[in-house]
Design a protein around this motif. Structure first.
Motif, short mmCIF file in Angstrom:
data_model
loop_
_atom_site.label_atom_id
_atom_site.label_comp_id
_atom_site.label_asym_id
_atom_site.label_seq_id
_atom_site.Cartn_x
_atom_site.Cartn_y
_atom_site.Cartn_z
N LEU A 211 4.17 48.78 9.07
CA LEU A 211 3.42 47.74 8.37
C LEU A 211 2.02 47.77 8.97
N VAL A 212 1.08 48.36 8.24
CA VAL A 212 -0.27 48.56 8.77
C VAL A 212 -1.03 47.24 8.66
N THR A 213 -1.51 46.73 9.81
CA THR A 213 -2.11 45.40 9.85
C THR A 213 -3.63 45.44 9.96
N GLY A 214 -4.20 46.60 10.37
CA GLY A 214 -5.63 46.65 10.60
C GLY A 214 -6.04 46.10 11.96
N GLN A 215 -5.06 45.64 12.75
CA GLN A 215 -5.33 45.13 14.10
C GLN A 215 -4.97 46.23 15.10
N ARG A 216 -5.95 46.67 15.88
CA ARG A 216 -5.78 47.89 16.70
C ARG A 216 -4.63 47.77 17.69
N ILE A 217 -4.55 46.64 18.39
CA ILE A 217 -3.51 46.54 19.42
C ILE A 217 -2.11 46.57 18.80
N LEU A 218 -2.00 46.12 17.54
CA LEU A 218 -0.70 46.14 16.87
C LEU A 218 -0.41 47.52 16.29
N ASP A 219 -1.32 48.05 15.50
CA ASP A 219 -1.07 49.33 14.82
C ASP A 219 -0.92 50.49 15.80
N THR A 220 -1.68 50.46 16.88
CA THR A 220 -1.70 51.60 17.80
C THR A 220 -0.72 51.42 18.95
N LEU A 221 -0.81 50.29 19.63
CA LEU A 221 0.00 50.13 20.84
C LEU A 221 1.41 49.62 20.54
N PHE A 222 1.52 48.61 19.68
CA PHE A 222 2.83 47.97 19.45
C PHE A 222 3.10 47.80 17.96
N PRO A 223 3.33 48.91 17.24
CA PRO A 223 3.47 48.82 15.77
C PRO A 223 4.78 48.17 15.34
N ILE A 224 4.75 47.54 14.17
CA ILE A 224 5.96 47.01 13.53
C ILE A 224 6.20 47.83 12.26
N ALA A 225 7.46 48.08 11.97
CA ALA A 225 7.81 48.83 10.77
C ALA A 225 7.95 47.89 9.58
N ALA A 253 1.37 44.56 3.22
CA ALA A 253 2.49 43.93 2.51
C ALA A 253 2.01 43.50 1.13
N ASP A 254 2.91 43.56 0.15
CA ASP A 254 2.54 43.15 -1.22
C ASP A 254 2.50 41.64 -1.35
N ILE A 255 3.42 40.96 -0.67
CA ILE A 255 3.59 39.51 -0.84
C ILE A 255 3.76 38.87 0.53
N ILE A 256 3.17 37.69 0.70
CA ILE A 256 3.26 36.94 1.95
C ILE A 256 4.00 35.62 1.68
N ILE A 257 5.02 35.35 2.49
CA ILE A 257 5.67 34.03 2.49
C ILE A 257 5.35 33.38 3.83
N TYR A 258 4.60 32.29 3.80
CA TYR A 258 4.20 31.61 5.05
C TYR A 258 5.02 30.34 5.20
N ILE A 259 5.78 30.26 6.30
CA ILE A 259 6.63 29.09 6.55
C ILE A 259 6.04 28.29 7.70
N GLY A 260 5.47 27.13 7.42
CA GLY A 260 4.98 26.24 8.48
C GLY A 260 6.12 25.31 8.87
N CYS A 261 6.82 25.67 9.93
CA CYS A 261 8.07 24.99 10.27
C CYS A 261 7.88 24.11 11.50
N GLY A 262 7.71 22.81 11.27
CA GLY A 262 7.61 21.87 12.38
C GLY A 262 6.29 21.88 13.10
N GLU A 263 5.26 22.47 12.49
CA GLU A 263 3.94 22.47 13.13
C GLU A 263 3.23 21.13 12.87
N ARG A 264 2.16 20.91 13.62
CA ARG A 264 1.40 19.66 13.45
C ARG A 264 0.81 19.58 12.04
N GLY A 265 0.75 18.37 11.52
CA GLY A 265 0.26 18.19 10.16
C GLY A 265 -1.16 18.66 9.97
N ASN A 266 -2.04 18.36 10.95
CA ASN A 266 -3.46 18.78 10.80
C ASN A 266 -3.59 20.30 10.83
N GLU A 267 -2.73 20.98 11.64
CA GLU A 267 -2.79 22.44 11.69
C GLU A 267 -2.31 23.03 10.37
#
Length: 588
Positions: A211-225, A253-267
């Motif tokens: 999963l190419v993220t464009g973030q160097r430390i992720l794509d190069t050092l610690f990639p996720i499939a 990724a083609d589609i993003i599902i963002y789950i805000g689970c129990g985070e502060r309301g203002n955030e």
């Protein structure tokens, strides 16, 4: 006739009914006069236990509980994207029309707009033999995503009738299916699916594509499939949410599902506002065109927080079945685990470590194991990748949620408070983080980027590890006593940290970096190291090497070389050669 029971006892979100009600495990129920939504979580011959997904204040013993006959389910149809739901898939925009800024109890709204007309293009024909997952029609859900209407899983038979192309609501019949047992079934744009049940697939694949993220430390050092799992643990203010934002905006990724689970309301409000303004860099359309948000803040009922994770993963599986790569951002699973702990305490279950229930690990595994790269029932390939934030109290990674999460994810991006406070972002520490996908993805990197990619990455990590060992000595006696070859390691490690690992989300060239540029940056840094090492071996002191500004110039590459000007990297190698020759000539 629906089965009913009378409330006997109430303990926060937990409601008890005496007697044998005939309810079924995991069945959805309506509780009290206001018909609060609940779920059966425990059954015995004389007691039924229900968790209520809404505030139970004012509920009294003796009120009626009514069974629905179905499990807690989500509605799957066009309209999910560019929408914001609560933990049990109630659209917040519709709720606000009824009850204003705060969600009142017993609000009954349709999960999706049943009056909106959709342009439907039929791809199936009458007389076709079809089975679960077969694509009946296509609907342009947003400018970015084509929604594929499928035959529900576990259904097969012959299409007796197929409607003509036209505009339909999600509940209009678009086809009639004669099942194998002879009965007829009307097919609409809508499916229902229980949130706690995994949607079926034909086969699962091993991780082979990143999963190419464009973030160097992720794509190069610690990639996720694609189809992989990752945890982003970190204390308050270390950048968990911002890391997820960057991945949501820039990953392939083609589609993003963002789950805000129990985070502060203002955030969560900030997330909702930010996402609605973001432009998808791939298509130029609003990012919300391929995003669905589930908002379940810390002041909402805890039972709904527990359900929100499953709601999100079920929506993701539905789009995966269409052949899309879906990424889930769960923020955060620690708050979800706290909801489990509170419900467990109400149920008077025996607590395990730090009060969490003994089944914490099995619940986490059930969630993470729904990720994966799969072949769908219709033969297409899709994936669900899970990237979850973990919020350990005090940044203590030894607490139960973080430790159990590590057992089930193969990517661990540990955020460091010291890095965050020194304004080094992303604050992912290269010594505490790891990725088990690197070996699986090495063939892909070799084929699509360069055969040298993983080798360059390993050399970069080796220099960072050497720096870590040397820093123990430096803290004790200072860097002046180190030999020049070790001083060089510290200097090059600084170039790696500032010029490669540190990334500026607000700089147009640095916010997202293609893999080829990441490789070229590593090659230049390693070329500088090899040339400098040759000079040190000849006896040149580090003080002479640092007289020029070559190290600072290499750090600035990330800003100075645009993502579409990779040919400039050759000039930097020539500059390093010129620096090398100049030092030799000057000190000959």
């Amino acid at each position: 006739m629906n089965k009913t029971g009378l409330i006997y006892g109430i303990n926060g979100p937990v409601v008890y009914i005496k007697g044998n009600t005939g309810f079924r495990m995991s069945e959805m129920v309506y509780v009290g006069k206001e018909k609060l939504v609940g779920e059966v979580i425990s059954l015995s011959s004389d007691t039924t236990t229900i968790q209520v997904f809404e505030e139970t204040t004012g509920l009294r013993p003796g009120e009626i509980v009514e069974a629905t006959g179905d499990a807690i389910s989500v509605t799957l149809a066009p309209g999910i994207l560019d929408n914001i739901f609560d933990g049990i898939q109630r659209p917040l925009s519709e709720i606000s029309k009824i009850s204003g800024a705060y969600i009142s109890r017993g609000v009954t709204v349709n999960a999706l707009d049943t009056s909106r007309l959709w342009d439907v293009h039929m791809t199936a024909k009458a007389g076709q033999e079809v089975s679960g997952g077969f694509i009946l029609a296509e609907v342009p859900e947003t400018k970015s995503i084509l929604h594929r209407v499928m035959v529900p899983p576990n259904c097969s038979g012959t299409l007796l009738h197929v409607a003509a192309d036209g505009t339909y609501t999600i509940n209009d019949t678009i086809a009639v299916l004669q099942l194998n047992d002879g009965t007829e079934m009307n097919l609409t744009l809508t499916q229902k699916w229980p949130i706690r049940v995994q949607r079926p697939v034909n086969a699962r694949f091993a991780a082979t594509r990143p999963l190419v993220t464009g973030q160097r430390i992720l794509d190069t050092l610690f990639p996720i499939a694609k189809g992989g799992t990752a945890a982003v643990p970190g204390g308050f203010g270390t950048g968990k949410t911002m890391t997820q934002h960057q991945i949501a905006k820039w990953s392939d990724a083609d589609i993003i599902i963002y789950i805000g689970c129990g985070e502060r309301g203002n955030e969560m409000t900030q997330v909702l506002e930010d996402f609605s303004k973001l432009v998808d860099p791939k298509s130029g359309n609003p990012l919300m065109d391929r995003t669905s948000l589930i908002a379940n803040t810390s002041n909402m009922p805890v039972a709904a927080r527990e359900a929100s994770i499953y709601t999100g993963i079920t929506l993701a599986e539905y789009y995966r079945d269409m052949g899309y790569d879906v990424a889930i951002m769960a923020d955060s699973t620690s708050r979800w685990a706290e909801a489990l702990r509170e419900l467990s305490g109400r149920l008077e279950e025996m607590p395990a470590e730090e009060g969490f229930p003994a089944y914490l690990a099995s619940r986490l595994s059930t969630f993470y194991e729904r990720a994966g790269m799969v072949r769908n029932l219709n033969g297409s390939e899709g994936s669900v990748s899970i990237i979850s934030a973990v919020s350990p109290q005090g940044g203590d990674f030894s607490e139960p949620v973080t430790q159990n999460t590590r057992r089930f994810v193969r990517c661990f991006w540990g955020l460091d408070k010291a890095l965050a406070y020194s304004r080094h972002f992303p604050a992912i520490h290269w010594l505490t983080s790891y990725s088990e996908y690197l070996g699986d993805l090495a063939p892909w990197y070799a084929q699509h980027v360069s055969p040298d990619f993983v080798d360059c990455r390993n050399q970069i990590v080796a220099i960072l590890n050497q720096e870590s060992s040397l820093m123990e000595i430096v803290k004790l006696i200072g860097s002046d006593v180190l030999p020049d070859d070790q001083k060089l390691v510290l200097e090059v490690a600084k170039v790696i940290r500032l010029g490669f690992l540190q990334q500026n989300a607000f700089h147009p060239e640095d916010t997202c970096v293609p893999l080829l540029k990441q490789l070229k940056m590593m090659e230049v840094i390693l070329y500088l190291y090899s040339k400098s090492k040759a000079l040190v071996t000849m006896g040149m002191p580090m003080s002479i090497l640092k007289e020029g500004n070559i190290f600072e110039r290499i750090i600035a590459i990330k800003y100075d070389v645009a993502n579409n000007e990779l040919e400039k990297f050759e000039q930097y190698k020539k500059d390093i050669d010129a620096f090398y020759d100049q030092v030799i000539e000057k000190n000959a």
